[in-house]
Enzyme design. Structure first.
Site, PDB file in Angstrom:
ATOM      1  N   ILE A  29       0.827  -1.201   0.000  1.00 53.33           N
ATOM      2  CA  ILE A  29       0.000   0.000   0.000  1.00 53.33           C
ATOM      3  C   ILE A  29       0.864   1.254   0.000  1.00 53.33           C
ATOM      4  O   ILE A  29       0.489   2.277  -0.577  1.00 53.33           O
ATOM      5  CB  ILE A  29      -0.976  -0.009   1.208  1.00 53.33           C
ATOM      6  N   ALA A  30       2.046   1.165   0.599  1.00 46.93           N
ATOM      7  CA  ALA A  30       2.963   2.303   0.595  1.00 46.93           C
ATOM      8  C   ALA A  30       3.454   2.583  -0.820  1.00 46.93           C
ATOM      9  O   ALA A  30       3.589   3.742  -1.224  1.00 46.93           O
ATOM     10  CB  ALA A  30       4.132   2.031   1.532  1.00 46.93           C
ATOM     11  N   ARG A  31       3.730   1.530  -1.586  1.00 43.55           N
ATOM     12  CA  ARG A  31       4.157   1.725  -2.979  1.00 43.55           C
ATOM     13  C   ARG A  31       3.044   2.372  -3.792  1.00 43.55           C
ATOM     14  O   ARG A  31       3.291   3.233  -4.646  1.00 43.55           O
ATOM     15  CB  ARG A  31       4.554   0.385  -3.605  1.00 43.55           C
ATOM     16  N   ARG A  65      12.477  -1.472   8.745  1.00 45.18           N
ATOM     17  CA  ARG A  65      13.278  -2.212   9.714  1.00 45.18           C
ATOM     18  C   ARG A  65      14.233  -3.181   9.013  1.00 45.18           C
ATOM     19  O   ARG A  65      15.019  -3.853   9.674  1.00 45.18           O
ATOM     20  CB  ARG A  65      12.352  -2.955  10.669  1.00 45.18           C
ATOM     21  N   TYR A  80      12.101   3.323  12.155  1.00 43.80           N
ATOM     22  CA  TYR A  80      11.099   4.362  11.929  1.00 43.80           C
ATOM     23  C   TYR A  80      11.459   5.674  12.616  1.00 43.80           C
ATOM     24  O   TYR A  80      11.183   6.767  12.102  1.00 43.80           O
ATOM     25  CB  TYR A  80       9.732   3.883  12.425  1.00 43.80           C
ATOM     26  N   HIS A 136      -0.344   1.436  13.842  1.00 46.48           N
ATOM     27  CA  HIS A 136      -0.821   2.742  13.373  1.00 46.48           C
ATOM     28  C   HIS A 136      -0.864   3.787  14.478  1.00 46.48           C
ATOM     29  O   HIS A 136      -0.346   4.897  14.323  1.00 46.48           O
ATOM     30  CB  HIS A 136      -2.199   2.588  12.737  1.00 46.48           C
ATOM     31  N   LYS A 178      -5.843   3.420   6.434  1.00 46.20           N
ATOM     32  CA  LYS A 178      -6.982   2.916   7.206  1.00 46.20           C
ATOM     33  C   LYS A 178      -6.713   1.484   7.663  1.00 46.20           C
ATOM     34  O   LYS A 178      -5.971   0.760   6.988  1.00 46.20           O
ATOM     35  CB  LYS A 178      -8.278   3.034   6.402  1.00 46.20           C
ATOM     36  N   ASP A 210      -9.785  -4.384   7.841  1.00 40.49           N
ATOM     37  CA  ASP A 210      -9.036  -4.189   6.607  1.00 40.49           C
ATOM     38  C   ASP A 210      -9.888  -3.589   5.496  1.00 40.49           C
ATOM     39  O   ASP A 210      -9.452  -2.659   4.812  1.00 40.49           O
ATOM     40  CB  ASP A 210      -8.425  -5.505   6.137  1.00 40.49           C
TER      41      ASP A 210
END
Length: 668
Positions: free
Chosen positions: A17-19, A39, A59, A80, A98, A180
């Site tokens: 999802i970050a990509r 990490r 992080y 989160h 989310k 999710d």
């Protein structure tokens, strides 16, 4: 934002999802990706998937970098809240994938931290910012399908087989469908129901749910029914082990509106979205939404524009703070309905506070001596009977303790023992020194107001509380058919047994009965009652809130309390909302407020509290609490905040020092 410097973004958790977000960011008008944090910096493909971004190991290193202005958090769900709050405390704006948190309580804590730090914070429901969503709302409001009656929506797919190591099947990572993907149909239903009422969103008054928990302890498929005040009923479902049609259907009196995969809009990289309208006569009216922009670029730009213009949250149809919290509140109820909890919410796994730090006692809350108590106690006591479980209650308990609060109010009857169990779990999971905690216990509530119940219920309470004594003990009610001496004897026995190690007395007892109990103890060589717990506030209770309640706010009570310097652990010390905007001479919807507090005398006091609050640059409710604390006899308010923001708001009043003249003026 033409000519405005782009926002420098960092990403924590460089997964799939970050990509996707990075791709949207690359096609945005307002931001650029400058760094990612992982990490495992040696993981293949990081440089290729996030071109041009510096790679940080860990992080915190990204949060320490001054070039990074805003952070997109894409860790598994359980990380989160922790990393959102850490980012906020580092002065970064945050956009959290989310769900922003595991519960509405955690979301409230995140947004409170962000507002306090004056930074933007938001939950990344990307579809909400896409033009197709605005078009759906526009069509509903136009009346083309008539009055909306039903909303049906699903988001479900089939992973084929159970994969215990996959995040979707990992209970430890808060996997399953509801958190999710269940938030998508719920958020759309609330958006549409709100549009019908000409609101930004609507909250259902009823949520019921059903679902299947698989072998790994997560929901593999689930459905929920939402009922709204407008009459709209929404049927939503989600799944990770069942393919669904994933179509939004809004059914009205004149026809229906359908959108396939509404969250996908016109596609990740732009394209044409299709909204299909079918009228009752069979007429079809396709509505195309052509959009060249990348799906995730819209939320990136909305966040960027908010950041550069000083806004702290998304504007509609993006998820505002209130919208986001309300959405999670529905998911909370859905989860509760099917018995879904996560390992991360269990006391043995939740030993740190929400930001991942050890819980340590603070010192900002003042302490006072209480007659009969060997140790000092904070000037206010925390009650927490509103919370459904340990995970949510611990947020407020941690904040209270970290501010310096050490006085906790529990009772055998609260939540059928839930608050006592929650406190016991908190005490042990935090390893808080028992000798530094002041614990209030209560028993013998109606209808079991008998001497023999005191010992029995105290035994149950101590087991739940995970301790062998309470510091203060109250009978929750009185039974005037029983000789007062029998109650004194029963409590004196617990004092001698070491299970009550401070003052005891009655909650909701009359002056006559308290005095009779004290006289009996003196005559018979017993431990005398040394405290009480009756209502006391600037507003005098006109009618008992609950059967058997007794207030101690009138002049006769004040004289008695002052003469004896008798401690009162006052419940509803701030008038249960009478000193907030919920009350007013023209506001009569709240039956309890009207019945219990509405009188000319109380409104006069409320008016003066409002006037004084303006002079002090505080709120009327702050003045109401300060009034209680300023009495010439010991009054220890019991406060019951529903979240960390409410707790901190109450604690902010502790530095107000009212003069005798102001006290007399408030009383009129």
């Amino acid at each position: 934002m033409n000519g405005t410097k782009p926002v420098n973004w960092g990403i924590i958790g460089p997964g799939t999802i970050a990509r996707t977000f990075a791709g949207g960011l690359a096609h945005s008008r307002t931001g650029k990706l400058v760094a990612i944090a992982t990490r495992d910096p040696g993981k293949p493909g990081l440089a290729e998937n996030f071109p041009g971004a510096r790679i940080f190991e860990g992080y915190q290193a990204l949060l320490d970098d001054p070039e990074v202005e805003a952070v997109y958090i894409a860790t598994p769900h359980v990380g989160h809240a922790e990393w959102a709050i850490k980012a906020v405390r580092a002065g970064k704006h945050v956009l959290v994938e989310k769900p922003i948190a595991l519960s509405s309580y955690e979301a409230e804590a995140i947004y409170h931290e962000a507002r306090r730090a004056n930074v933007f914070s938001g939950e990344a429901f990307m579809y909400r910012l896409h033009p197709q969503t605005a078009k759906i709302v526009e069509l509903v409001k136009s009346g083309v399908i008539g009055d909306v009656r039903l909303i049906r929506s699903s988001f479900g797919f089939n992973m084929g087989t159970v994969k215990p190591q996959h995040r979707l099947f990992a209970n430890a990572l808060a996997g399953g469908g509801i958190l999710d993907v269940g938030g998508y149909p719920v958020s759309m239903a609330r958006l549409i129901a709100g549009a019908v009422e000409d609101k930004l969103f609507a909250e259902p008054f009823s949520v019921s749910g059903a679902g299947h928990l698989g072998e790994t302890g997560v929901d593999e498929w689930a459905s929920a029914l939402l009922k709204f005040a407008s009459g709209i009923v929404a049927e939503v479902s989600c799944s990770i082990m069942a393919n669904q049609d994933n179509t939004l259907r809004i059914i009205g009196s004149k026809g229906r509106l359908e959108v396939k995969d509404f969250w996908f809009a016109s596609g990740h990289e732009g394209g044409t979205g299709l909204i299909e309208i079918t009228l009752n006569d069979g007429t079809r009216q396709p509505v195309e939404v052509k959009e060249g922009g990348w799906l995730y670029s819209f939320e990136a730009d909305a966040a960027g524009e908010a950041i550069r213009t000083g806004k702290l949250e998304f504007e509609t149809p993006g998820m505002s703070h209130a919208d986001s919290i309300g959405n999670l509140r529905v998911l909370d109820q859905w989860r509760a309905a099917i018995g879904l909890s996560y390992d991360a919410e269990k006391p043995e796994n939740r030993t740190l506070n929400i930001s991942g730090s050890k819980v340590v006692a603070g010192s900002s809350v003042p302490y006072r001596a209480i007659p009969g108590l060997s140790k000092q106690a904070s000037v206010v006591a925390l009650g927490f009977e509103f919370f459904p479980n340990f995970a949510n209650a611990s947020l407020t308990m941690d904040a209270f303790y970290e501010a310096g609060g050490n006085l906790f109010d529990t009772a055998w009857i609260y939540g059928r023992g839930l608050t006592e169990s929650v406190f016991g779990d908190w005490l042990t999971s935090r390893a808080a020194p028992r000798e530094e905690i002041v614990l209030i216990g209560k028993g013998a509530h109606s209808p079991l107001v008998y001497p023999d119940q005191i010992g029995k219920q105290l035994s149950e309470s101590l087991e739940r509380l995970k301790t062998d004594y309470v510091d203060i003990y109250f009978m929750h009610r009185d039974n005037e058919e029983v000789p007062v001496g029998e109650f004194v004897d029963a409590m004196d026995a617990e004092v001698k047994a070491g299970r009550i190690r401070g003052p005891f007395g009655g909650s909701n007892w009359s002056r006559d009965r308290l005095q009779a109990a004290m006289d009996y103890a003196t005559t018979n060589g017993k431990t005398a009652p040394g405290a009480m717990s009756n209502n006391f506030s600037l507003a005098e209770m006109l009618d008992p809130i609950w059967d058997g309640c007794v207030a101690a706010s009138d002049d006769d009570w004040k004289v008695w309390l002052n003469e004896k310097q008798f401690p009162n652990f006052a419940w509803s010390s701030q008038g249960r909302g009478f000193f907030t905007d919920r009350a007013g001479r023209d506001k009569t919807d709240d039956e309890e407020l009207v019945r219990v507090w509405y009188s000319d005398r109380n409104f006069g006091r409320r008016d003066r509290a409002i006037e004084l609050a303006k002079k002090l640059n505080r709120k009327p409710i702050h003045v109401a609490l300060a009034y209680v604390l300023a009495q010439p006899f010991p009054v220890i308010p019991l406060i019951g905040p529903r979240n960390v923001a409410e707790l901190e708001d109450s604690l902010s009043a502790l530095d107000i020092r009212l003069t005798p003249e102001q006290m007399r003026w408030l009383e009129g």
